[in-house]
Design a protein around this motif. Structure first.
Motif, PDB file in Angstrom:
ATOM      1  N   VAL A  35       0.833  -1.196   0.000  1.00 55.86           N
ATOM      2  CA  VAL A  35       0.000   0.000   0.000  1.00 55.86           C
ATOM      3  C   VAL A  35       0.868   1.245   0.000  1.00 55.86           C
ATOM      4  CG1 VAL A  35      -1.830   1.245   1.204  1.00 55.86           C
ATOM      5  CG2 VAL A  35      -1.750  -1.259   1.316  1.00 55.86           C
ATOM      6  N   ARG A  36       0.524   2.187  -0.889  1.00 53.16           N
ATOM      7  CA  ARG A  36       1.214   3.484  -0.956  1.00 53.16           C
ATOM      8  C   ARG A  36       0.169   4.583  -1.035  1.00 53.16           C
ATOM      9  NH1 ARG A  36       4.745   0.918  -5.537  1.00 53.16           N
ATOM     10  NH2 ARG A  36       6.517   0.231  -4.318  1.00 53.16           N
ATOM     11  N   SER A  37       0.579   5.784  -0.637  1.00 54.30           N
ATOM     12  CA  SER A  37      -0.280   6.950  -0.862  1.00 54.30           C
ATOM     13  C   SER A  37       0.610   8.152  -1.147  1.00 54.30           C
ATOM     14  CB  SER A  37      -1.201   7.214   0.336  1.00 54.30           C
ATOM     15  OG  SER A  37      -0.473   7.669   1.451  1.00 54.30           O
ATOM     16  N   ALA A  38       0.052   9.092  -1.898  1.00 52.72           N
ATOM     17  CA  ALA A  38       0.825  10.275  -2.279  1.00 52.72           C
ATOM     18  C   ALA A  38      -0.132  11.387  -2.672  1.00 52.72           C
ATOM     19  CB  ALA A  38       1.762   9.941  -3.435  1.00 52.72           C
ATOM     20  N   GLY A  39       0.423  12.580  -2.826  1.00 54.44           N
ATOM     21  CA  GLY A  39      -0.371  13.730  -3.241  1.00 54.44           C
ATOM     22  C   GLY A  39       0.356  14.561  -4.267  1.00 54.44           C
ATOM     23  N   SER A  40      -0.417  15.230  -5.104  1.00 54.12           N
ATOM     24  CA  SER A  40       0.192  16.102  -6.110  1.00 54.12           C
ATOM     25  C   SER A  40       0.738  17.369  -5.467  1.00 54.12           C
ATOM     26  CB  SER A  40      -0.812  16.427  -7.214  1.00 54.12           C
ATOM     27  OG  SER A  40      -1.993  16.972  -6.672  1.00 54.12           O
ATOM     28  N   GLU A  41       0.118  17.813  -4.377  1.00 55.86           N
ATOM     29  CA  GLU A  41       0.588  18.972  -3.607  1.00 55.86           C
ATOM     30  C   GLU A  41       0.447  18.636  -2.118  1.00 55.86           C
ATOM     31  OE1 GLU A  41      -1.509  22.547  -4.771  1.00 55.86           O
ATOM     32  OE2 GLU A  41      -1.443  21.956  -6.883  1.00 55.86           O
ATOM     33  N   PRO A  42       1.355  17.824  -1.566  1.00 55.54           N
ATOM     34  CA  PRO A  42       1.190  17.336  -0.197  1.00 55.54           C
ATOM     35  C   PRO A  42       1.113  18.446   0.845  1.00 55.54           C
ATOM     36  CG  PRO A  42       3.167  16.411  -1.225  1.00 55.54           C
ATOM     37  CD  PRO A  42       2.576  17.374  -2.189  1.00 55.54           C
ATOM     38  N   ALA A  43       0.269  18.199   1.836  1.00 54.76           N
ATOM     39  CA  ALA A  43       0.128  19.111   2.972  1.00 54.76           C
ATOM     40  C   ALA A  43       1.299  18.911   3.938  1.00 54.76           C
ATOM     41  CB  ALA A  43      -1.193  18.839   3.689  1.00 54.76           C
ATOM     42  N   ILE A  59      -7.979   2.200  13.745  1.00 56.46           N
ATOM     43  CA  ILE A  59      -6.871   2.288  12.787  1.00 56.46           C
ATOM     44  C   ILE A  59      -6.083   3.559  13.064  1.00 56.46           C
ATOM     45  CG2 ILE A  59      -6.236   2.440  10.351  1.00 56.46           C
ATOM     46  CD1 ILE A  59      -8.869   0.930   9.747  1.00 56.46           C
ATOM     47  N   ASP A  60      -4.785   3.385  13.304  1.00 60.81           N
ATOM     48  CA  ASP A  60      -3.917   4.511  13.627  1.00 60.81           C
ATOM     49  C   ASP A  60      -3.124   4.929  12.389  1.00 60.81           C
ATOM     50  OD1 ASP A  60      -2.225   6.389  14.736  1.00 60.81           O
ATOM     51  OD2 ASP A  60      -1.171   4.974  16.036  1.00 60.81           O
ATOM     52  N   ILE A  61      -3.395   6.138  11.892  1.00 63.42           N
ATOM     53  CA  ILE A  61      -2.652   6.655  10.739  1.00 63.42           C
ATOM     54  C   ILE A  61      -1.726   7.806  11.145  1.00 63.42           C
ATOM     55  CG2 ILE A  61      -4.333   5.880   9.021  1.00 63.42           C
ATOM     56  CD1 ILE A  61      -5.380   8.779   8.856  1.00 63.42           C
ATOM     57  N   THR A  62      -1.502   7.962  12.443  1.00 64.73           N
ATOM     58  CA  THR A  62      -0.683   9.083  12.910  1.00 64.73           C
ATOM     59  C   THR A  62       0.767   8.970  12.463  1.00 64.73           C
ATOM     60  OG1 THR A  62      -0.274   7.996  15.033  1.00 64.73           O
ATOM     61  CG2 THR A  62      -2.099   9.571  14.944  1.00 64.73           C
ATOM     62  N   GLY A  63       1.252   7.772  12.161  1.00 58.92           N
ATOM     63  CA  GLY A  63       2.635   7.599  11.752  1.00 58.92           C
ATOM     64  C   GLY A  63       2.879   7.894  10.282  1.00 58.92           C
ATOM     65  N   GLN A  64       1.835   8.212   9.543  1.00 57.43           N
ATOM     66  CA  GLN A  64       1.968   8.487   8.116  1.00 57.43           C
ATOM     67  C   GLN A  64       2.286   9.964   7.889  1.00 57.43           C
ATOM     68  OE1 GLN A  64       1.945   5.808   6.081  1.00 57.43           O
ATOM     69  NE2 GLN A  64       1.661   4.717   8.020  1.00 57.43           N
ATOM     70  N   THR A  65       2.947  10.243   6.789  1.00 57.73           N
ATOM     71  CA  THR A  65       3.324  11.607   6.438  1.00 57.73           C
ATOM     72  C   THR A  65       2.891  11.889   5.003  1.00 57.73           C
ATOM     73  OG1 THR A  65       5.285  11.420   7.838  1.00 57.73           O
ATOM     74  CG2 THR A  65       5.272  13.202   6.231  1.00 57.73           C
ATOM     75  N   PRO A  66       2.270  13.043   4.744  1.00 57.82           N
ATOM     76  CA  PRO A  66       1.948  13.384   3.359  1.00 57.82           C
ATOM     77  C   PRO A  66       3.208  13.341   2.488  1.00 57.82           C
ATOM     78  CG  PRO A  66       0.775  14.837   4.837  1.00 57.82           C
ATOM     79  CD  PRO A  66       1.743  14.045   5.681  1.00 57.82           C
ATOM     80  N   THR A  67       3.076  12.698   1.341  1.00 57.42           N
ATOM     81  CA  THR A  67       4.204  12.424   0.458  1.00 57.42           C
ATOM     82  C   THR A  67       3.905  12.930  -0.944  1.00 57.42           C
ATOM     83  OG1 THR A  67       4.660  10.426   1.731  1.00 57.42           O
ATOM     84  CG2 THR A  67       5.650  10.563  -0.443  1.00 57.42           C
ATOM     85  N   LYS A  68       4.910  13.432  -1.614  1.00 57.11           N
ATOM     86  CA  LYS A  68       4.785  13.921  -2.985  1.00 57.11           C
ATOM     87  C   LYS A  68       4.680  12.743  -3.958  1.00 57.11           C
ATOM     88  CE  LYS A  68       5.347  17.135  -6.294  1.00 57.11           C
ATOM     89  NZ  LYS A  68       4.217  17.933  -6.674  1.00 57.11           N
ATOM     90  N   LEU A  69       3.727  12.826  -4.867  1.00 52.08           N
ATOM     91  CA  LEU A  69       3.577  11.826  -5.912  1.00 52.08           C
ATOM     92  C   LEU A  69       4.793  11.865  -6.826  1.00 52.08           C
ATOM     93  CD1 LEU A  69       1.888   9.752  -7.504  1.00 52.08           C
ATOM     94  CD2 LEU A  69       0.861  11.685  -8.716  1.00 52.08           C
ATOM     95  N   THR A  70       5.396  10.696  -7.059  1.00 50.00           N
ATOM     96  CA  THR A  70       6.544  10.611  -7.950  1.00 50.00           C
ATOM     97  C   THR A  70       6.255   9.629  -9.075  1.00 50.00           C
ATOM     98  OG1 THR A  70       7.604   8.777  -6.765  1.00 50.00           O
ATOM     99  CG2 THR A  70       8.146  11.036  -6.035  1.00 50.00           C
ATOM    100  N   TRP A  71       6.987   9.805 -10.155  1.00 50.91           N
ATOM    101  CA  TRP A  71       6.858   8.888 -11.278  1.00 50.91           C
ATOM    102  C   TRP A  71       7.211   7.467 -10.827  1.00 50.91           C
ATOM    103  CZ3 TRP A  71       5.131   9.002 -16.211  1.00 50.91           C
ATOM    104  CH2 TRP A  71       5.451   7.899 -17.004  1.00 50.91           C
TER     105      TRP A  71
END
Length: 131
Positions: A35-43, A59-71
């Motif tokens: 599983v991956r997640s990303a954003g075009s303009e991450p917060a 479900i704990d998502i506190t350890g996740q960080t907004p990430t920039k979408l990459t190719w």
């Protein structure tokens, strides 16, 4: 060779919808799916209302960080699920795409985020049965 399917969830800020979807898929699929997640303009941080709504269902998502979408992230994914990013989400050839029309939880309280969370769970369950 890794034969696990890889799913990438993409929204603009990678702070709400895509993080909740990734949290649901990790929870429901365990180690059967990458599983991956990303954003075009991450917060700068995950939406606190999304964090709270997910904590309410264990479900704990506190350890996740907004990430920039990459190719590279898109290229390495089998399925790319976009959520409300419109033209900001690039199209990568040869990938399976799903575009989920979901309300944006940005700026909303937890009462407004709960129905979004629940709709995302439903869609993730459907996605999982098709992988």
């Amino acid at each position: 060779m890794n034969d696990k399917p890889t799913v990438l969830f993409v929204c603009v800020h990678n702070a709400g919808r895509s993080q909740m979807a990734a949290g649901w898929l990790r929870h429901l699929a365990g180690d059967r799916v990458e599983v991956r997640s990303a954003g075009s303009e991450p917060a700068d941080q995950i939406n606190p209302a999304a964090v709270q709504a997910m904590q309410e269902v264990g479900i704990d998502i506190t350890g996740q960080t907004p990430t920039k979408l990459t190719w590279d992230a898109a290229e390495a994914s089998d399925v790319i699920v976009t959520m409300g990013c419109g033209d900001a989400c690039p199209v990568f050839p040869g990938k399976r795409y799903e575009d989920w029309k979901l309300d944006d939880p940005a700026g909303k309280g937890v009462d407004a985020v709960r129905p979004i969370r629940d709709e995302i769970r439903h869609r993730v369950e459907q996605l999982l049965t098709g992988l």
